[in-house]
Motif scaffolding. Structure first.
Motif, short mmCIF file in Angstrom:
data_model
loop_
_atom_site.label_atom_id
_atom_site.label_comp_id
_atom_site.label_asym_id
_atom_site.label_seq_id
_atom_site.Cartn_x
_atom_site.Cartn_y
_atom_site.Cartn_z
N SER A 92 0.45 4.49 -6.41
CA SER A 92 1.26 5.15 -7.43
C SER A 92 2.47 5.82 -6.78
CB SER A 92 0.43 6.19 -8.19
OG SER A 92 0.12 7.28 -7.32
N ASP A 93 3.47 6.14 -7.59
CA ASP A 93 4.62 6.86 -7.08
C ASP A 93 4.21 8.21 -6.51
OD1 ASP A 93 6.22 4.77 -7.86
OD2 ASP A 93 7.02 5.76 -9.64
N ALA A 94 3.25 8.87 -7.17
CA ALA A 94 2.82 10.19 -6.72
C ALA A 94 2.18 10.12 -5.34
CB ALA A 94 1.85 10.80 -7.72
N GLN A 95 1.35 9.08 -5.11
CA GLN A 95 0.73 8.93 -3.80
C GLN A 95 1.79 8.75 -2.71
OE1 GLN A 95 -1.80 5.56 -4.90
NE2 GLN A 95 -3.57 6.69 -4.12
N ILE A 96 2.70 7.83 -2.96
CA ILE A 96 3.73 7.54 -1.95
C ILE A 96 4.59 8.78 -1.71
CG2 ILE A 96 5.76 6.16 -1.42
CD1 ILE A 96 3.18 4.58 -1.18
N ARG A 97 4.96 9.48 -2.78
CA ARG A 97 5.78 10.68 -2.63
C ARG A 97 5.06 11.73 -1.78
NH1 ARG A 97 6.45 11.52 -7.46
NH2 ARG A 97 8.53 10.60 -7.76
N ASN A 98 3.78 11.93 -2.03
CA ASN A 98 3.02 12.92 -1.26
C ASN A 98 2.91 12.52 0.21
OD1 ASN A 98 2.58 14.57 -3.47
ND2 ASN A 98 0.59 13.67 -3.96
N TRP A 99 2.64 11.25 0.45
CA TRP A 99 2.52 10.79 1.84
C TRP A 99 3.87 10.85 2.55
CZ3 TRP A 99 -0.66 6.04 -0.13
CH2 TRP A 99 -1.98 6.45 -0.36
N PHE A 100 4.94 10.48 1.86
CA PHE A 100 6.27 10.61 2.44
C PHE A 100 6.57 12.06 2.80
CE2 PHE A 100 8.99 6.72 0.96
CZ PHE A 100 8.09 5.87 1.58
N ASP A 101 6.30 12.96 1.87
CA ASP A 101 6.62 14.36 2.09
C ASP A 101 5.86 14.91 3.30
OD1 ASP A 101 7.92 16.87 1.11
OD2 ASP A 101 5.83 17.49 0.92
N ALA A 102 4.57 14.56 3.40
CA ALA A 102 3.76 15.03 4.52
C ALA A 102 4.25 14.48 5.86
CB ALA A 102 2.29 14.65 4.32
N ALA A 103 4.86 13.33 5.83
CA ALA A 103 5.34 12.68 7.06
C ALA A 103 6.79 13.03 7.39
CB ALA A 103 5.20 11.16 6.92
N GLY A 104 7.41 13.90 6.59
CA GLY A 104 8.80 14.27 6.87
C GLY A 104 9.82 13.32 6.29
N LEU A 105 9.42 12.60 5.24
CA LEU A 105 10.32 11.66 4.58
C LEU A 105 10.62 12.13 3.17
CD1 LEU A 105 8.39 8.42 5.58
CD2 LEU A 105 10.59 9.09 6.52
N ALA A 106 11.85 11.90 2.72
CA ALA A 106 12.23 12.20 1.34
C ALA A 106 12.27 10.89 0.56
CB ALA A 106 13.59 12.87 1.30
N LEU A 107 11.57 10.82 -0.56
CA LEU A 107 11.59 9.62 -1.40
C LEU A 107 12.92 9.55 -2.11
CD1 LEU A 107 10.11 7.16 -2.56
CD2 LEU A 107 9.21 8.65 -4.36
N GLU A 108 13.76 8.59 -1.75
CA GLU A 108 15.09 8.46 -2.33
C GLU A 108 15.08 7.67 -3.63
OE1 GLU A 108 17.96 6.91 0.41
OE2 GLU A 108 18.35 8.91 1.24
N SER A 109 14.27 6.61 -3.68
CA SER A 109 14.25 5.79 -4.89
C SER A 109 12.97 4.99 -4.96
CB SER A 109 15.46 4.85 -4.94
OG SER A 109 15.48 4.00 -3.81
N ALA A 110 12.61 4.62 -6.19
CA ALA A 110 11.45 3.77 -6.45
C ALA A 110 11.84 2.77 -7.53
CB ALA A 110 10.25 4.60 -6.89
N GLN A 111 11.35 1.55 -7.40
CA GLN A 111 11.71 0.51 -8.36
C GLN A 111 10.49 -0.36 -8.66
OE1 GLN A 111 14.95 -1.98 -7.04
NE2 GLN A 111 14.78 -3.39 -8.76
N ALA A 112 10.29 -0.66 -9.92
CA ALA A 112 9.19 -1.53 -10.34
C ALA A 112 9.72 -2.91 -10.67
CB ALA A 112 8.49 -0.94 -11.56
N LEU A 113 9.02 -3.93 -10.22
CA LEU A 113 9.37 -5.32 -10.50
C LEU A 113 8.21 -5.94 -11.28
CD1 LEU A 113 10.76 -6.26 -6.97
CD2 LEU A 113 12.08 -5.63 -9.00
N GLU A 114 8.38 -6.01 -12.59
CA GLU A 114 7.32 -6.51 -13.47
C GLU A 114 7.35 -8.03 -13.52
OE1 GLU A 114 5.19 -4.51 -14.68
OE2 GLU A 114 6.16 -2.54 -14.52
N GLY A 115 6.19 -8.60 -13.79
CA GLY A 115 6.08 -10.06 -13.90
C GLY A 115 4.68 -10.47 -13.50
N GLY A 116 3.93 -11.06 -14.43
CA GLY A 116 2.54 -11.38 -14.15
C GLY A 116 1.67 -10.15 -14.30
N ASP A 117 0.43 -10.25 -13.86
CA ASP A 117 -0.50 -9.13 -14.05
C ASP A 117 -0.52 -8.16 -12.88
OD1 ASP A 117 -1.59 -11.07 -12.45
OD2 ASP A 117 -3.63 -10.83 -13.20
N LEU A 118 0.28 -8.43 -11.82
CA LEU A 118 0.40 -7.51 -10.70
C LEU A 118 1.86 -7.08 -10.58
CD1 LEU A 118 -1.75 -9.29 -7.94
CD2 LEU A 118 -2.39 -7.28 -9.29
N ALA A 119 2.13 -5.81 -10.79
CA ALA A 119 3.49 -5.31 -10.66
C ALA A 119 3.77 -4.97 -9.20
CB ALA A 119 3.69 -4.08 -11.53
#
Length: 326
Positions: free
Chosen positions: A273-300
């Protein structure tokens, strides 16, 4: 003076000159060199040892194989890189030309081995690809997200067949393609031959990158994070080697509930999830600049782009720290 004498002594042998000429063209294993030179492996190994001790070639182990390349640093590197300008005699030039023809056969065998590997796994890979947006769209979105970022020295973690290293190489100054599988690295080596920038293929684990702190300008992790049981550690380790202001781009699945991928394809995590990645980025000293979803099929498919906060050269997340909740 002594170092230069060692270099010239090492080069004062016709076979070793042939080895240098071959390694200027591509990285080779000892066994491949033996085939091209038509000499026994022990004899070739002795020549390689002399060249390595003089700092002319470097050895790197991948599983049970040892690959060789011209040294990238030190006084010997400049001498060997310019070997094509050395005044070979007519007979020596003929021998080197014959070696080049045999080298073409080695390249062909690598390509054939890659084709056999793809044929054995094509059904499995195609089944997963058919369930999400076309890979060409994912690649286009990744390139667009990194455009203008100044890739510099790019690290491709979990390179697999080398596709990410291939598409990002034109915008980078150097590429390090890392994978834990020697088989995948051999396929990547075939795909990446002839690129216009230096490409290092390295066997290693994404939890323990064989790279110095703050030594990389940009990192790509494409469809590899879901194999990690501790993805927070993977992100922290990536952040450790990333320079301040550098970027980390992750492409992986959004959360899903297909347990079949866990049992059949060894996925340790069923998306993020975006929340997971944001939390892990923050803990590692990274700022989440952008997130993008690519829909198509049953796996996004999701893309997350993080930037290393300036002034930080080490990840604040220690391997002994409490792990973040999944």
């Amino acid at each position: 003076m002594a170092e230069l004498l060692d270099i010239f002594r090492a080069l004062a042998d016709p076979t070793r000159l042939r080895v240098v000429a071959l390694l200027r063209e591509m990285e080779l294993a000892i066994g491949e060199l033996a085939v091209v030179l038509d000499q026994s492996q022990p004899r070739v190994s002795r020549h390689v040892r002399i060249l390595a001790e003089a700092g002319i070639v470097e050895r790197r182990r991948e599983g049970s194989w040892v690959f060789l390349r011209i040294a990238t640093e030190g006084p010997a590197s400049g001498i060997a890189v310019n070997a094509g300008e050395w005044p070979f005699s007519e007979g020596e030039a003929l021998v080197i030309a014959n070696d080049a023809r045999r080298l073409a056969a080695v390249r062909a065998e690598r390509a054939a081995a890659a084709e056999r590997y793809f044929a054995e796994h094509a059904v499995e890979w195609d089944a997963i690809r058919s369930r999400h947006v076309a890979e060409s769209e994912v690649e286009a979105a990744m390139l667009a997200m990194m455009r203008g970022r100044g890739l510099g020295h790019l690290l491709d973690i979990g390179t697999g067949t080398g596709r990410m290293a291939e598409i990002f190489a034109p915008a980078a100054h150097r590429v390090t393609a890392l994978d834990r599988s020697p088989e995948m690295l051999r396929i990547a080596r075939t795909k990446l031959a002839g690129q216009g920038v230096p490409i290092d293929l390295v066997q290693g684990d994404f939890l323990n990158l064989p790279l110095a702190d703050a030594s990389i300008d940009s990192i790509v992790i494409h469809q590899a994070l879901h194999f990690a049981h501790e993805p927070d550690r993977v992100i922290a380790e990536a952040a450790r080697v990333l320079r301040g202001g550098g970027h980390l781009l992750i492409a992986d699945f959004a959360p899903h509930a297909d347990e079949d991928l866990r049992t059949r394809a060894a996925h340790a995590r069923l998306g993020f999830s975006d929340a997971q990645i944001r939390n892990w980025f923050d803990a590692a000293g990274l700022a989440l600049e952008s997130a993008q979803a690519l829909e198509g099929g049953d796996l996004a498919v999701k893309l997350w782009l993080g930037r290393r906060r300036d002034g930080q050269s080490r990840s604040p997340l220690s391997r002994n720290d409490k792990r973040l909740a999944a």
